[in-house]
Design an enzyme around this catalytic site. Sequence first.
Site, short mmCIF file in Angstrom:
data_model
loop_
_atom_site.label_atom_id
_atom_site.label_comp_id
_atom_site.label_asym_id
_atom_site.label_seq_id
_atom_site.Cartn_x
_atom_site.Cartn_y
_atom_site.Cartn_z
N GLN A 17 4.05 34.32 -30.82
CA GLN A 17 5.64 35.13 -30.52
C GLN A 17 6.14 36.42 -31.39
O GLN A 17 6.58 37.35 -30.76
CB GLN A 17 6.77 34.00 -30.51
CG GLN A 17 8.17 34.38 -30.30
CD GLN A 17 9.17 33.45 -30.42
OE1 GLN A 17 10.38 33.74 -30.41
NE2 GLN A 17 8.80 32.16 -30.68
N GLU A 139 7.73 30.04 -36.87
CA GLU A 139 9.28 30.16 -36.73
C GLU A 139 10.19 29.20 -37.84
O GLU A 139 10.85 29.89 -38.80
CB GLU A 139 9.62 29.83 -35.43
CG GLU A 139 11.14 29.62 -35.12
CD GLU A 139 11.92 30.95 -35.36
OE1 GLU A 139 11.22 32.02 -34.53
OE2 GLU A 139 12.82 31.10 -35.75
N ASP A 168 10.64 34.49 -35.70
CA ASP A 168 9.79 35.18 -34.87
C ASP A 168 10.00 36.29 -34.15
O ASP A 168 9.83 37.35 -34.21
CB ASP A 168 9.10 34.00 -33.61
CG ASP A 168 8.24 33.22 -34.34
OD1 ASP A 168 7.59 33.40 -35.48
OD2 ASP A 168 7.84 32.22 -33.57
N GLY A 247 32.71 34.94 -40.94
CA GLY A 247 33.36 35.86 -41.33
C GLY A 247 34.76 35.54 -41.98
O GLY A 247 35.20 34.49 -42.28
N GLY A 248 35.65 36.69 -42.07
CA GLY A 248 37.11 36.20 -42.59
C GLY A 248 37.97 35.78 -41.49
O GLY A 248 39.09 35.45 -42.10
#
Length: 415
Positions: A17, A139, A168, A247-248
């Site tokens: 892959q 993977e 991959d 995130g924030g």
Amino acid sequence: MPKALTGVRILDFTHVQSGPTCTQLLAWFGADVIKVERAGTGDVTREQLRDIPDADSLYFTMLNHNKRSITIDTKKPEGKKVLESLVKTCDVLVENFAPGALDRMGFTWEHIQELNPKMIVASVKGFGLGPYQDCKVYENVAQCAGGAASTTGFDDGPPVVSGAQIGDSGTGLHLALGIVTALYQRNATGRGQKVLAAMQDGVLNLCRVKLRDQQRLERTGVMREYPQYPNGEFGQAVPRAGNASGGGQPGWILKCKGWETDPNAYIYFITQAPVWGEICKVIGKPEWIAHPDFSTAAARLPHLQDIFAEIERWTMTKSKFEAMDILNQHDIPCGPILSMKEIAEDASLRKTGTIVEVDHPVRGKYLTVGNPIKLSDSPTDVTRSPLLGEHTDEVMTELGYTADQIATLRNLGAI
Ligand code: CAO
């Protein structure tokens, strides 16, 4: 109309892959990708996870569009000579064999350079230089070694690997960028170079925010947007954050109407600070707009679980698509949890060429993911993957071999 990479010839010595996903992208951008496969068997994925007897698997067809296939036994001296001809006429050799396999075949960097000093040799390996440099990697090994698994899942469960093939396909994407960058530098230097994308590095690059959090944790001992705050405990390392946003702006996955029977009746809901007032109005809690426990982003952090529970009471009265429509009218960021069935049937993804129907002479019609990167002057036409060795004669002729020579090499089993 020529494509962005028209004129670039790729010796595609990849399999499975990670490598094929890279060369498929280059083919979609217009490069001539010549996939070299083992005579007789080819890329192992041709027969892995087959859904139709004797037809190339979807695993193979969906990773090898727009390529040509030539079969060579590169362990036979005559086969090596054919590979050498290809090295001399290509711009890039891409490979993702186990460490040392290309050298063992006799195609060391030095030998390739002798044959073609302009050649770019691009490799995917599991690890960069270090204690694991000789290891074979798939993977999920990369997801585990790159920090993704330890930071994915819920606090009270084991590490979890992602359905997204970040080890991959993610590394293939990194390698493709390395290749076009090296091609660009070659315009100035006239020289080839080695390009290495290690899967552990590629996964870690995609887990950048978790290394950010490791350092925040070491400095402050607590991360207020994590579900462990305020009631749980933080240890020495970044914990698994469930469905918290990376995130924030805090977010979580919430149930929608029908969740009892539909495993994907959920929506991702982000309590983005600038639209907090809108969120309160939509869910019927206008008193939270000015309430001291909820009015600022910092004040909300210790109450996130209560906030999401209240929002969920509202989302459970709507289907995920109804909720999406209403929330977007108020600019509240959210996303329905789409099943693969829903994605496969999505008309807009078909229209943009992100989902494409391809016809194959053996398996018939199937769906694939098209080029996710759209260039206005280099549109992608997805064409089917090659049959094993379909272009052997064509490529050999281009290399200057006569019909007699091709027949002799075929009798020897070299092609
Ligand atoms: N003719 C003759 N021999 C060929 C050939 C050809 N056309 N093409 C490949 N071979 C040989 C190689 O030379 C190698 O032989 P040696 O072991 O004798 O040197 C052999 O085939 C097998 O190559 P391999 O070791 O790469 O294959 P594997 O199935 O044992 O391992 C994998 C597969 C993926 C674990 C390994 O290739 C790897 O670690 N690659 C780097 C990381 C990577 O890309 N992983 C992602 C894979 S996608 O999930």
